[in-house]
Design an enzyme around this catalytic site. Sequence first.
Site, short mmCIF file in Angstrom:
data_model
loop_
_atom_site.label_atom_id
_atom_site.label_comp_id
_atom_site.label_asym_id
_atom_site.label_seq_id
_atom_site.Cartn_x
_atom_site.Cartn_y
_atom_site.Cartn_z
N ASN A 9 5.17 7.75 -2.37
CA ASN A 9 6.09 7.45 -1.62
C ASN A 9 7.07 8.74 -2.28
O ASN A 9 8.23 8.55 -3.37
CB ASN A 9 6.79 6.68 -1.45
N GLU A 381 5.02 -1.47 3.46
CA GLU A 381 4.44 -0.22 3.13
C GLU A 381 3.60 0.48 3.20
O GLU A 381 2.83 0.65 3.61
CB GLU A 381 5.97 0.32 4.14
#
Length: 400
Positions: A9, A381
Amino acid sequence: MAGPLLVVNSGSSSLKLALFKDDLETPVVSALAERLGTREARAVLKDAARTTIPLPEQAGHHAAVEALVSTLHRLEWLPNAPRGIGHRVVHGGERFKASARIDASVAADIEACAALAPLHNPANLEGIHLLQTLFPNTPQVAVFDTAFHQTLPEHAYLYALPREWYERCGVRRYGFHGTSHLYILQQTAKRLGKPPEETSLISAHLGNGCSVAAIANGRSRDTSMGFTPLEGLVMGTRSGDIDPGLFDLFRREGLQSDQITALLNHQSGLLGLSGLSNDMRTLVEAERDGHTGAKVAIGVFCFRLARYIGAMMSSLEQLDALVFTGGIGENSPEVRKRTLSHLKLLGFDVDETSNADHGHQRAGAIHTGGSRRILVIPTNEESIIARDTQYFLDSDNRHS
Ligand code: AMP
């Protein structure tokens, strides 16, 4: 033995890596580098010892990836190349309606979407290229924040602007936090024992960035963020909705366009309203100590959220649950209670005891017997990114 899955990320000034083995719900370890490109750049391994990872001075993304990967390697979390790498990519425009295996043409399309997300997509692409250099034989997958909202109907995604802005520049509402809203859909469906495609909910992701989504029978039908993640709710430092007529006043006050961008993205929201902090925990404590700015900021935050939850109802024919998630949604009974106090007419009634009980990232129901269902569910996520990446690896295996 096949290596772990690596989830990346890559934000504009931060980088998070998470490693998954067989369990794609919980990473075995993760590492976070923050404030990249500044003198305060730092990185930490989220293991039991919270090992500090040394970074070169003013480390950028490149140096951070190398430092994080070599630490994971040295401590034997990542002995060989990963079996797959999944990247969070912020903007997939209208091109990406689902996750995609990264090849030259997908990378070019992500680059083309950078016009829509100039702060985010270039950082995501940099992460992709770096990992490609380090692990040239490992398949990489892009998972888009916008993809889940590609099912928005035209009446929800069009702005009331001359249509040529949509046709020429792609000006429309895209929505973000898609991986979180999708995870919440899946967890809600599991909890209710229903297939996701028959589950309808309002998902409220409340972190530093905040958005709500109306999900009807498993498909996103409306959401509060728009062309950028600035639209909608009050957030940590973002204003959310304001009257566009204010731009004239800002200019008359002498602000240049980059100053207006900074005002709305970095100086507004909870921080701007309270004059104290963008951090909800700090504000809740300050309010208890009598800080007026904190009280006002929380009041505006909760009212705007309630108003949007009400608005989301117009996209649904039935509602299985309203779900709170994200750092604030999962942890703040005060915010949930105050928000729900505006929504009695719509049939939401909070049970004070279970609301207080679910204050610490514990999933559970917080409604009274006569109320619509209200749940708290921690988001994840990274798990969606890991599962989508594994999906592509499995389909490669099926076809080989
Ligand atoms: P996230 O971006 O999802 O990590 O969420 C960050 C936000 O969650 C910050 O505003 C934190 O202050 C807030 N948060 C975390 N823990 C709590 C808590 N116990 N009470 C209120 N807000 C919290």
